[in-house]
Design a protein around this motif. Sequence first.
Motif, mmCIF file in Angstrom:
data_model
loop_
_atom_site.group_PDB
_atom_site.id
_atom_site.type_symbol
_atom_site.label_atom_id
_atom_site.label_comp_id
_atom_site.label_asym_id
_atom_site.label_seq_id
_atom_site.Cartn_x
_atom_site.Cartn_y
_atom_site.Cartn_z
ATOM 1 N N VAL A 64 5.160 85.072 127.143
ATOM 2 C CA VAL A 64 4.449 85.077 128.383
ATOM 3 C C VAL A 64 4.623 83.484 129.224
ATOM 4 O O VAL A 64 4.864 83.649 130.278
ATOM 5 N N ALA A 65 4.629 82.566 128.602
ATOM 6 C CA ALA A 65 4.845 81.275 129.198
ATOM 7 C C ALA A 65 6.418 81.195 129.858
ATOM 8 O O ALA A 65 6.412 80.566 130.762
ATOM 9 N N ALA A 66 7.284 81.698 129.177
ATOM 10 C CA ALA A 66 8.389 81.863 129.459
ATOM 11 C C ALA A 66 8.703 82.486 130.903
ATOM 12 O O ALA A 66 9.358 82.265 131.826
ATOM 13 N N GLY A 67 8.072 83.808 130.855
ATOM 14 C CA GLY A 67 8.095 84.470 131.868
ATOM 15 C C GLY A 67 7.062 83.879 133.100
ATOM 16 O O GLY A 67 7.606 84.027 134.276
ATOM 17 N N MET A 68 6.133 83.193 133.023
ATOM 18 C CA MET A 68 5.286 82.287 133.824
ATOM 19 C C MET A 68 6.373 81.325 134.274
ATOM 20 O O MET A 68 6.169 81.093 135.513
ATOM 21 N N ALA A 69 7.058 80.651 133.617
ATOM 22 C CA ALA A 69 7.852 79.659 134.075
ATOM 23 C C ALA A 69 8.816 80.048 135.100
ATOM 24 O O ALA A 69 9.297 79.488 136.067
ATOM 25 N N TRP A 70 9.557 81.211 134.461
ATOM 26 C CA TRP A 70 10.548 81.778 135.375
ATOM 27 C C TRP A 70 10.092 82.378 136.832
ATOM 28 O O TRP A 70 10.447 82.026 137.912
ATOM 29 N N TRP A 73 9.399 79.403 138.904
ATOM 30 C CA TRP A 73 10.537 78.875 139.505
ATOM 31 C C TRP A 73 11.136 79.699 140.769
ATOM 32 O O TRP A 73 11.368 79.075 141.642
ATOM 33 N N LYS A 74 11.168 80.916 140.565
ATOM 34 C CA LYS A 74 11.554 82.005 141.583
ATOM 35 C C LYS A 74 10.673 81.889 142.766
ATOM 36 O O LYS A 74 10.911 82.013 143.812
ATOM 37 N N GLU A 79 7.299 72.376 139.643
ATOM 38 C CA GLU A 79 6.249 71.517 138.697
ATOM 39 C C GLU A 79 5.580 72.509 137.701
ATOM 40 O O GLU A 79 5.487 72.303 136.563
ATOM 41 N N GLU A 80 4.911 73.716 138.697
ATOM 42 C CA GLU A 80 4.371 74.734 137.595
ATOM 43 C C GLU A 80 5.257 75.290 136.548
ATOM 44 O O GLU A 80 4.882 75.369 135.549
ATOM 45 N N ALA A 81 6.470 75.504 137.080
ATOM 46 C CA ALA A 81 7.500 76.058 136.080
ATOM 47 C C ALA A 81 7.676 75.123 134.898
ATOM 48 O O ALA A 81 7.752 75.607 133.815
ATOM 49 N N GLY A 82 8.021 73.871 135.234
ATOM 50 C CA GLY A 82 8.183 72.896 134.281
ATOM 51 C C GLY A 82 6.852 73.004 133.202
ATOM 52 O O GLY A 82 7.299 72.735 132.039
ATOM 53 N N ASN A 83 5.612 72.943 133.776
ATOM 54 C CA ASN A 83 4.409 73.092 132.721
ATOM 55 C C ASN A 83 4.512 74.057 131.964
ATOM 56 O O ASN A 83 4.229 74.003 130.751
ATOM 57 N N LEU A 98 15.326 79.173 130.426
ATOM 58 C CA LEU A 98 14.597 78.136 130.910
ATOM 59 C C LEU A 98 15.237 76.762 130.938
ATOM 60 O O LEU A 98 14.815 75.886 131.473
ATOM 61 N N GLU A 99 16.620 76.757 130.534
ATOM 62 C CA GLU A 99 17.026 75.510 130.296
ATOM 63 C C GLU A 99 17.244 74.682 132.111
ATOM 64 O O GLU A 99 17.237 73.288 131.823
ATOM 65 N N GLU A 100 17.554 75.259 132.708
ATOM 66 C CA GLU A 100 17.756 74.645 134.023
ATOM 67 C C GLU A 100 16.340 74.240 134.565
ATOM 68 O O GLU A 100 16.392 73.151 135.557
ATOM 69 N N ILE A 101 15.312 74.650 134.162
ATOM 70 C CA ILE A 101 13.977 74.303 134.676
ATOM 71 C C ILE A 101 13.358 73.116 133.986
ATOM 72 O O ILE A 101 12.218 72.650 134.431
ATOM 73 N N ARG A 102 13.721 73.177 132.637
ATOM 74 C CA ARG A 102 12.963 72.007 131.714
ATOM 75 C C ARG A 102 13.506 70.741 132.058
ATOM 76 O O ARG A 102 14.770 70.427 131.990
ATOM 77 N N PRO A 103 12.813 69.628 132.326
ATOM 78 C CA PRO A 103 13.411 68.495 132.557
ATOM 79 C C PRO A 103 13.777 67.685 131.432
ATOM 80 O O PRO A 103 13.727 68.018 130.376
#
Length: 103
Positions: A64-70, A73-74, A79-83, A98-103
């Motif tokens: 679910v966290a991965a889905g919320m991140a993506w 991002w979309k 910032e929310e995607a990174g969190n 998620l590799e492209e959105i993880r700092p």
Amino acid sequence: ARTFIKLGLNAQAETALASVTAKHPEFRPAWVALGYRRIAAGRVDDAVECFQRALALDKDGTDVAAGMAWLAWKQGKPEEAGNWSHRVSPGDSNRKLLEEIRP
């Protein structure tokens, strides 16, 4: 739904997943998969409901966290995607996405 996805039949996969969520609204993996299908179809706003339903069923689910991140991002919310992406466990199969959105 998985067979339809593998065959690239996204509309049929979405229909099958919508059917599963209607019959079994407590089945979190179907909500997550439906959310991803809707994002892939460019229906980001429709995906919000899916991930919110999945989140209500399991606030700690890393899928679910991965889905919320993506989704964030979309929606142009890096910032929310990174969190959200930081809540995805190392063993989650969605981590590569998620590799492209993880700092």
